[in-house]
Design a protein around this motif. Structure first.
Motif, short mmCIF file in Angstrom:
data_model
loop_
_atom_site.label_atom_id
_atom_site.label_comp_id
_atom_site.label_asym_id
_atom_site.label_seq_id
_atom_site.Cartn_x
_atom_site.Cartn_y
_atom_site.Cartn_z
N PHE A 94 5.05 6.22 55.53
CA PHE A 94 4.82 7.65 54.85
C PHE A 94 5.87 7.87 53.64
N ASP A 95 6.49 8.19 52.65
CA ASP A 95 7.18 8.30 51.80
C ASP A 95 7.72 9.97 51.37
N LEU A 96 8.28 11.22 51.86
CA LEU A 96 8.55 11.90 51.69
C LEU A 96 10.02 12.12 52.11
N ARG A 97 9.92 13.83 50.78
CA ARG A 97 10.55 14.90 50.57
C ARG A 97 10.47 15.89 51.76
N GLY A 98 11.47 16.68 51.88
CA GLY A 98 11.65 18.13 52.19
C GLY A 98 11.22 18.06 53.90
N PRO A 99 11.64 19.52 53.62
CA PRO A 99 10.37 20.44 53.07
C PRO A 99 11.73 21.24 51.80
N LEU A 100 11.33 21.29 50.59
CA LEU A 100 12.34 21.75 49.42
C LEU A 100 11.89 23.16 49.13
N PRO A 101 13.46 23.69 48.34
CA PRO A 101 13.10 24.86 48.11
C PRO A 101 12.14 24.63 46.83
N ALA A 102 10.55 25.51 46.36
CA ALA A 102 10.37 25.25 45.53
C ALA A 102 10.79 25.43 43.71
N ASP A 103 11.61 26.75 44.48
CA ASP A 103 11.99 26.84 42.83
C ASP A 103 12.96 26.39 42.10
N THR A 104 13.22 25.01 42.72
CA THR A 104 14.55 23.57 42.10
C THR A 104 13.46 22.30 41.98
N MET A 105 12.12 23.05 42.06
CA MET A 105 11.60 21.45 42.40
C MET A 105 10.19 20.85 41.39
N PHE A 106 10.45 21.33 39.98
CA PHE A 106 9.67 21.36 39.02
C PHE A 106 10.37 21.15 37.70
N HIS A 107 11.44 20.51 37.00
CA HIS A 107 12.13 21.17 36.35
C HIS A 107 12.21 19.20 35.74
N PRO A 108 12.25 18.26 35.27
CA PRO A 108 11.67 16.56 34.34
C PRO A 108 12.89 16.01 35.56
N ALA A 109 14.43 16.75 36.10
CA ALA A 109 14.90 15.78 36.90
C ALA A 109 14.12 15.37 38.86
N ALA A 110 14.08 16.54 38.56
CA ALA A 110 13.51 16.75 40.21
C ALA A 110 11.90 16.01 40.33
N ARG A 111 10.92 16.47 39.06
CA ARG A 111 9.60 16.00 39.15
C ARG A 111 9.59 13.92 39.54
N ALA A 112 11.08 13.71 38.77
CA ALA A 112 11.02 11.98 38.29
C ALA A 112 10.71 11.23 39.87
N ARG A 113 11.30 12.39 40.87
CA ARG A 113 12.08 11.38 41.95
C ARG A 113 10.85 11.90 43.88
N TYR A 114 9.67 12.44 42.23
CA TYR A 114 8.21 12.22 43.39
C TYR A 114 7.32 12.01 42.25
N ASP A 115 6.24 11.71 43.56
CA ASP A 115 4.63 11.45 41.87
C ASP A 115 4.40 12.39 42.65
N ALA A 116 3.49 13.44 43.36
CA ALA A 116 2.98 14.24 43.51
C ALA A 116 3.68 15.36 45.05
N ALA A 117 3.87 16.65 44.31
CA ALA A 117 4.26 17.65 45.20
C ALA A 117 2.86 18.23 46.38
N LEU A 118 2.74 18.45 47.49
CA LEU A 118 2.51 19.52 48.24
C LEU A 118 3.40 21.02 47.88
N CYS A 119 2.42 22.10 48.02
CA CYS A 119 2.66 22.75 48.43
C CYS A 119 2.59 24.22 49.03
N ALA A 120 2.94 24.77 49.24
CA ALA A 120 2.31 26.05 50.56
C ALA A 120 1.25 27.13 49.75
N TYR A 121 1.18 27.03 48.79
CA TYR A 121 0.03 28.20 47.83
C TYR A 121 -0.54 27.48 47.29
N HIS A 122 -1.26 28.76 46.69
CA HIS A 122 -1.85 28.38 45.35
C HIS A 122 -1.14 28.73 44.06
#
Length: 322
Positions: A232-260
Motif C-alpha cells: 500500500f502507498d501510505l503517508r502518515g499519520p499526518l497532522p490534519a491541519d496541514t493536509m488540505f492546502h493545494p500542495a498537500a493534496r497534490a501528494r495523495y489521492d484520498a485522505a483517511l480522517c479520524a472522525y467526521h
C-alpha cells in the motif's frame, strides 16, 4: 461504445428539496430515472412514467419509475405516513442496481429523524442501510470534490458518533478496514492504478511524539508501516491541519480522517456546491449529493442542483469503470 445505463435517482424525503432537484438534474444530459411519487415533483414538471430504467422518453422529459406514497408532500414538513415508502424506494433501487437494470444509484437526501419516527428506521443513515441491503458488507464513506484541483477526497473512518467516543471507536482493525476498502475502490471506481493514501492523525500535530496524544505512535504508525510492507502507498499519520492546502493534496489521492468533522470541514469549505458522497465497498455504484433535505428552502425552487448533477455524473463515471 456501449450506451451508458441509466442511474436510479431515489426521491429521498419528499418534503425536502430532493423532488425539486430531479427535473433540474436533466441539465446533466446523461440518462437517469427518478424513482418516487410523481405527485411530489414541482408543479409543471414534464415527466413520463416508464416501466424499466432504460425505457426512452422525449428530450427534456423526466423519466419516472412510479412508486406511490400514502400522502402528498408539504415542503418543509415531513409526514410520518410517507416514511416507510421512502425506505421502500431505497430498497427497490438497490434491487435494480444489483440485477444490472441500472448502472447504479444516486440517492437524494433523507431525514433520518423522520424515518426513525415514522418507520422505526434503525440505521444511522443511508450508508449503513445500503451496506445492510448489500449483505452487511463492510463499507466506507467518501466525500469527493468535483470543482477543485487537486481533488479533495476524504474518508472519515468513524462517522456519525459523538466526538467523545471517537478515540475508543478508532481501532487498528477499523482503520485497516477503511484503508483496504479505499485502496480497492480507488482502483476500481476511480481508475487510479496505485492509489496514494494519506492517514490523518487523531490528535493535534499527529500527537507530536506523544506530547499531545499517544495513539499515533502507539498503533497508527506501526499499522501504516505494516501495510506499506504489503504494497500500500501510505503517508502518515499526518497532522490534519496541514493536509488540505493545494500542495498537500497534490501528494495523495484520498485522505483517511479520524472522525467526521476532520474530513467534512475541509471538503465543504473547498467545494461546498460540488461535493459528492460516495459509498465505497458496495457491489453497486452509489453516490449522493453532499447536502441534506434543506427543509428551510424546500418548495421555493431555489435549491442548487450542482451537487446532485455532480453526483449523477460521478455515478456514471464509476459505473463505466465497472
Amino acid at each position: 461504445m456501449t450506451e451508458a445505463r441509466p442511474i436510479i435517482l431515489t426521491c429521498g424525503e419528499p418534503a425536502g428539496v430532493g423532488p425539486e432537484l430531479a427535473p433540474k438534474a436533466l441539465a446533466l444530459g446523461l440518462p437517469f430515472v427518478f424513482l418516487g411519487d410523481p405527485r411530489h415533483l414541482p408543479a409543471g414538471t414534464a415527466w413520463a412514467e416508464v416501466a424499466a430504467p432504460g425505457d426512452p422518453v422525449a428530450p427534456g422529459v423526466l423519466a419516472v419509475l412510479r412508486h406511490d406514497f400514502p400522502a402528498p408532500a408539504v415542503p418543509g414538513r415531513p409526514d410520518p405516513a410517507n416514511a416507510c415508502a421512502v425506505v421502500e424506494v431505497i430498497a427497490r433501487a438497490v434491487d435494480l442496481a444489483l440485477t444490472g437494470a441500472a448502472g447504479g444509484i444516486c440517492t437524494l437526501p433523507i431525514s433520518k429523524e423522520a424515518l426513525k419516527r415514522g418507520a422505526g428506521f434503525a440505521f444511522p443513515g443511508h450508508t449503513e442501510y445500503l451496506a445492510h441491503l448489500a449483505g452487511d458488507v463492510p463499507v466506507a464513506m467518501m466525500l469527493a470534490s468535483t470543482n477543485v484541483e487537486p481533488p479533495c477526497r476524504v474518508v472519515p473512518v468513524t462517522i456519525h458518533i459523538p466526538l467523545a467516543e471517537v478515540a475508543a471507536a478508532l481501532t487498528p482493525a477499523l482503520l485497516e478496514q477503511a484503508i483496504r476498502i479505499t485502496d480497492a475502490a480507488m482502483r476500481r471506481d476511480f481508475g487510479i492504478a496505485r492509489p496514494r493514501l494519506a492517514i490523518a492523525g487523531l490528535n493535534p500535530h499527529a500527537g507530536e511524539n506523544g506530547v499531545m496524544g499517544e495513539e499515533e505512535a502507539r498503533w497508527m504508525a506501526p499499522l501504516v508501516e505494516r501495510l506499506r510492507g504489503e504494497g500500500f502507498d501510505l503517508r502518515g499519520p499526518l497532522p490534519a491541519d496541514t493536509m488540505f492546502h493545494p500542495a498537500a493534496r497534490a501528494r495523495y489521492d484520498a485522505a483517511l480522517c479520524a472522525y467526521h468533522d476532520q474530513a467534512l470541514i475541509p471538503i465543504k469549505t473547498l467545494d461546498f456546491a460540488g461535493g459528492v458522497n460516495v459509498t465505497l465497498g458496495l457491489p453497486f455504484v452509489r453516490t449522493s449529493p453532499d447536502h441534506g433535505t434543506a427543509f428551510d428552502i424546500a418548495g421555493q425552487g431555489v435549491a442548487d442542483a450542482q451537487s446532485v448533477i455532480a453526483a449523477l455524473r460521478m455515478a456514471h463515471e464509476m459505473a463505466a469503470r465497472r
